[in-house]
Design an enzyme around this catalytic site. Structure first.
Site, short mmCIF file in Angstrom:
data_model
loop_
_atom_site.label_atom_id
_atom_site.label_comp_id
_atom_site.label_asym_id
_atom_site.label_seq_id
_atom_site.Cartn_x
_atom_site.Cartn_y
_atom_site.Cartn_z
N SER A 124 0.83 -1.21 0.00
CA SER A 124 0.00 0.00 0.00
C SER A 124 0.86 1.26 0.00
O SER A 124 1.98 1.27 0.55
CB SER A 124 -0.86 -0.01 1.26
OG SER A 124 -1.50 1.23 1.44
N TYR A 148 -1.69 0.24 10.23
CA TYR A 148 -1.98 -0.53 9.01
C TYR A 148 -0.79 -0.45 8.05
O TYR A 148 -0.29 -1.47 7.57
CB TYR A 148 -3.26 0.03 8.36
CG TYR A 148 -3.42 -0.39 6.92
CD1 TYR A 148 -3.79 -1.70 6.61
CD2 TYR A 148 -3.18 0.50 5.87
CE1 TYR A 148 -3.93 -2.09 5.29
CE2 TYR A 148 -3.31 0.12 4.56
CZ TYR A 148 -3.68 -1.19 4.27
OH TYR A 148 -3.80 -1.57 2.96
N LYS A 152 2.09 -3.42 6.60
CA LYS A 152 2.49 -3.68 5.20
C LYS A 152 4.01 -3.56 5.05
O LYS A 152 4.64 -4.35 4.34
CB LYS A 152 1.78 -2.71 4.26
CG LYS A 152 0.26 -2.86 4.22
CD LYS A 152 -0.16 -4.13 3.51
CE LYS A 152 -1.67 -4.26 3.37
NZ LYS A 152 -2.08 -5.51 2.75
P1 NAD Z 1 -11.31 -6.29 0.76
O1 NAD Z 1 -11.61 -6.20 2.21
O2 NAD Z 1 -12.45 -6.14 -0.20
O3 NAD Z 1 -10.58 -7.66 0.42
C1 NAD Z 1 -9.87 -8.43 1.36
C2 NAD Z 1 -10.31 -9.89 1.20
O4 NAD Z 1 -9.57 -10.71 2.08
C3 NAD Z 1 -11.80 -10.09 1.55
O5 NAD Z 1 -12.41 -10.91 0.60
C4 NAD Z 1 -11.75 -10.76 2.93
O6 NAD Z 1 -12.88 -11.58 3.15
C5 NAD Z 1 -10.44 -11.53 2.84
N1 NAD Z 1 -9.80 -11.75 4.14
C6 NAD Z 1 -9.52 -10.80 5.08
N2 NAD Z 1 -8.93 -11.36 6.14
C7 NAD Z 1 -8.83 -12.69 5.87
C8 NAD Z 1 -8.31 -13.80 6.58
N3 NAD Z 1 -7.83 -13.65 7.83
N4 NAD Z 1 -8.36 -15.03 6.01
C9 NAD Z 1 -8.89 -15.19 4.78
N5 NAD Z 1 -9.40 -14.17 4.05
C10 NAD Z 1 -9.37 -12.94 4.60
O7 NAD Z 1 -10.18 -5.21 0.47
P2 NAD Z 1 -9.52 -4.73 -0.91
O8 NAD Z 1 -9.79 -3.28 -1.04
O9 NAD Z 1 -9.91 -5.64 -2.00
O10 NAD Z 1 -8.00 -4.89 -0.52
C11 NAD Z 1 -7.22 -5.99 -0.95
C12 NAD Z 1 -5.80 -5.78 -0.50
O11 NAD Z 1 -5.27 -4.58 -1.05
C13 NAD Z 1 -5.61 -5.64 1.02
O12 NAD Z 1 -4.44 -6.32 1.38
C14 NAD Z 1 -5.44 -4.15 1.23
O13 NAD Z 1 -4.66 -3.89 2.37
C15 NAD Z 1 -4.71 -3.76 -0.04
N6 NAD Z 1 -4.87 -2.34 -0.45
C16 NAD Z 1 -6.13 -1.85 -0.75
C17 NAD Z 1 -6.25 -0.53 -1.19
C18 NAD Z 1 -7.59 0.07 -1.56
O14 NAD Z 1 -7.61 1.27 -1.92
N7 NAD Z 1 -8.70 -0.69 -1.51
C19 NAD Z 1 -5.11 0.28 -1.32
C20 NAD Z 1 -3.85 -0.26 -1.01
C21 NAD Z 1 -3.77 -1.59 -0.58
C1 WQD Z 2 -9.66 10.01 -0.07
C2 WQD Z 2 -9.90 11.51 0.09
C3 WQD Z 2 -10.28 12.15 2.38
C4 WQD Z 2 -14.09 9.99 2.76
C5 WQD Z 2 -7.00 5.08 2.11
C6 WQD Z 2 -5.96 4.42 2.97
C7 WQD Z 2 -4.77 4.03 2.12
C8 WQD Z 2 -5.23 3.15 0.94
C9 WQD Z 2 -6.29 3.83 0.16
C10 WQD Z 2 -5.25 0.85 1.69
C11 WQD Z 2 -9.18 12.10 1.31
C12 WQD Z 2 -11.51 12.41 1.54
C13 WQD Z 2 -12.93 10.52 2.25
C14 WQD Z 2 -15.15 10.88 3.14
C15 WQD Z 2 -13.77 12.74 2.47
N1 WQD Z 2 -5.84 1.93 1.41
N2 WQD Z 2 -12.76 11.87 2.12
N3 WQD Z 2 -14.93 12.22 2.97
O1 WQD Z 2 -7.35 8.02 3.08
O2 WQD Z 2 -6.49 8.60 0.75
O3 WQD Z 2 -6.44 6.27 1.55
O4 WQD Z 2 -7.38 4.19 1.03
O5 WQD Z 2 -4.10 0.58 1.63
O6 WQD Z 2 -3.89 3.35 2.94
O7 WQD Z 2 -5.55 5.31 4.01
O8 WQD Z 2 -8.61 7.26 1.00
O9 WQD Z 2 -10.92 7.23 0.17
O10 WQD Z 2 -10.51 7.46 2.65
O11 WQD Z 2 -9.95 9.36 1.16
O12 WQD Z 2 -13.63 13.95 2.34
O13 WQD Z 2 -16.20 10.46 3.63
O14 WQD Z 2 -11.30 11.72 0.33
O15 WQD Z 2 -10.08 13.14 3.33
O16 WQD Z 2 -8.79 13.41 0.95
P1 WQD Z 2 -7.19 7.66 1.67
P2 WQD Z 2 -10.06 7.76 1.27
#
Ligand code: NAD
Ligand code: WQD
Length: 330
Positions: A124, A148, A152
């Protein structure tokens, strides 16, 4: 693309990003087993062409069985399972340490026992913390501001050791803000209790929430609201396969940012969402959210040059439209 089909275990494949990854793998004729405990993922995100194991990554016996199946051996793992709410990680560090760090170690140990040596890991942008310069490249200091992000970063360090000591080859993909949905409409599972901007806006558009709370409109940005690098989830999915093929072909590890290298503000997004959805989307200005930087943007030069990867669906219109298609049930 490499021609030979791989047998891939996608851990967390029922989730938001994982389901898009599974779709891409199946489209490229790979064989897929999803391993997921459905804690945040959902059955609706499972593809009929993939096998499914409902189990937790903390369950070592189930993991070992999944990594050493009776039939065709597993060639590679894509690991996306994690707890991902940065705010919660500051309140429940034990849970985040257990699921994210211990869970990943169990996966790695089951992989080495089964002699599976290829891993793509969901890292991330949260590993960087407060930006010291923009755009953020992979050499930027890693000083996470929430636990978090720290989980990572710890995992990335452990991966580097397993690479040295156990011949693991890995790609750690540092995603920026994932957004949007499959443009073909094949992934339709909605996130439960979302906190990220675009799904929150979609819920406001549907009337499930009364308004969008804009966390600060006095940042040092062009319109005062926070700026982020929103990357389409289908673009992320393609990068997983490209990274896997690269570590296999070149026998080397990768740590790559995945972003568009462009920033969009909260205001730009909700204004665009008003026009795409035709809904009102009321907003109110709320205090800044603790730990939110004004602006985050990736350099994805390394991914471009190493993988030949380019975002194809990450223009704002496509991000918002593909999300709306799913939320509006189209
Ligand atoms: P998500 O919560 O939709 O997906 C995570 C999946 O993992 C889910 O299906 C959940 O049921 C499964 N899971 C969680 N804990 C588990 C466990 N202990 N055993 C088995 N399965 C488990 O989230 P996502 O947005 O799809 O994120 C996927 C990955 O990407 C995560 O590792 C997250 O940290 C990373 N990530 C997400 C974002 C984002 O913007 N969504 C950004 C950066 C990194
Ligand atoms: C985006 C922008 C908020 C919600 C997060 C995690 C990061 C990564 C991606 C996993 C910001 C603003 C948001 C709301 C708002 N995930 N906002 N009102 O915080 O950039 O990143 O997701 O790895 O680690 O921290 O994403 O979508 O929460 O926010 O104004 O109700 O929207 O302040 O500027 P963020 P976000």
């Amino acid at each position: 693309m490499l021609s030979s089909s791989m047998n891939i275990l996608v851990i967390g494949g029922a989730g938001y990003i994982g389901s898009h990854v599974v779709k891409t793998l199946l489209q490229n004729d790979h064989s897929v087993t999803v391993y997921d405990n459905l804690s945040t993922g959902c059955r609706e995100n499972l593809f009929a062409a993939a096998s499914f194991i409902e189990a937790d990554i903390l369950d070592e016996a189930r993991l070992r069985a999944a990594l050493a199946p009776a039939g065709r051996p597993i060639d590679a793992v894509i690991h996306l399972a994690a707890l991902k709410a940065a705010g919660d990680s500051m309140l429940e560090p034990e849970r985040y340490a257990e699921h994210n760090i211990c869970g990943t170690i169990k996966i790695l140990n089951a992989m080495t026992a089964a002699e599976v040596r290829l891993l793509v890991f969901s890292s991330s942008a949260a590993v960087y913390g407060e930006p010291q310069y923009l755009p953020i490249d992979e050499q930027h200091p890693t000083e996470p501001t929430n636990f978090y992000g720290a989980t990572k970063l710890e995992i990335e360090r452990i991966l580097a050791w397993y690479s040295r000591l156990r011949d693991l080859r890995y790609a750690a993909l540092r995603y920026f803000n994932a957004a949007g949905y499959d443009p073909d409409g094949d992934v339709r599972g909605l996130e439960r209790n979302p906190a990220n901007l675009l799904p929150v806006i979609m819920e406001v558009a549907l009337g499930r929430r009364t308004q969008l709370r804009v966390f600060g409109d006095d940042y040092d940005t062009p319109d005062g609201t926070g700026v982020r690098d929103y990357i389409h989830v289908s673009d992320l999915a393609v990068a997983h396969l490209a990274a896997l093929e690269h570590i296999l072909a070149h026998d080397r590890d990768l740590v790559l940012n995945l972003g568009t290298e462009h920033g969009a503000s909260v205001r730009e997004i909700y204004e665009l969402a008003r026009s795409v959805t035709g809904r009102e989307i009321p907003v109110e200005t709320a205090p800044r959210r603790a730990g939110d930087p004004a602006k985050l943007m990736a350099s994805s030069k390394a991914a471009r040059e190493t993988l030949g990867w380019r975002p194809r669906h990450s223009d704002l219109e496509t991000l918002v439209q593909t999300a709306w298609n799913v939320y509006a049930g189209r």
